[in-house]
Design a protein around this motif. Structure first.
Motif, PDB file in Angstrom:
ATOM      1  N   CYS A   1      -2.565  20.864  -5.801  1.00  0.00           N
ATOM      2  CA  CYS A   1      -1.836  20.676  -4.763  1.00  0.00           C
ATOM      3  C   CYS A   1      -1.575  21.204  -3.594  1.00  0.00           C
ATOM      4  CB  CYS A   1      -0.345  20.253  -5.250  1.00  0.00           C
ATOM      5  SG  CYS A   1       1.416  19.732  -3.808  1.00  0.00           S
TER       6      CYS A   1
ATOM      7  N   CYS B   1       0.657  16.768  -5.604  1.00  0.00           N
ATOM      8  CA  CYS B   1       1.727  16.792  -7.444  1.00  0.00           C
ATOM      9  C   CYS B   1       2.708  16.010  -7.518  1.00  0.00           C
ATOM     10  CB  CYS B   1       2.129  17.924  -8.073  1.00  0.00           C
ATOM     11  SG  CYS B   1       3.067  18.748  -7.171  1.00  0.00           S
TER      12      CYS B   1
ATOM     13  N   HIS C   1       5.205  16.033  -5.103  1.00  0.00           N
ATOM     14  CA  HIS C   1       5.199  16.324  -3.497  1.00  0.00           C
ATOM     15  C   HIS C   1       4.919  15.241  -2.893  1.00  0.00           C
ATOM     16  CE1 HIS C   1       5.593  21.008  -4.412  1.00  0.00           C
ATOM     17  NE2 HIS C   1       6.631  20.383  -2.866  1.00  0.00           N
TER      18      HIS C   1
END
Ligand SMILES: [Zn+2]
Length: 73
Positions: free
Chosen positions: A10, A44, A47
């Motif tokens: 991420c 991820c 997010h």
């Protein structure tokens, strides 16, 4: 040479992604019609959800906090 699997993290929290293709395309403009960059940010699940909110708003606030050409600060 053996190929190692690439672990995609991420862009925000550095967690390894469950789905390598998860992420958001972000377009940065200096002003109307003056594009700085189109960036693909691997994200991820958490997010990606945050960026989905930003996508629905379409425009978000952005601040350039630091710039370096590698020679000076
Ligand atoms: Zn994350």
């Amino acid at each position: 040479m053996a190929q190692r699997p690439v672990i995609v993290e991420c862009a925000v929290c550095r967690q390894p992604l469950e789905h390598a293709e998860a992420g958001a395309e972000v377009r940065l403009y200096l002003g109307p019609g003056d594009k700085l960059a189109e960036l693909w940010l691997p994200l991820c699940v958490h997010h990606a959800e945050r960026f989905r909110e930003a996508y629905l708003r379409e425009t978000v606030e952005c601040r350039v906090a630091r710039v370096s050409d590698g020679h000076s600060r």
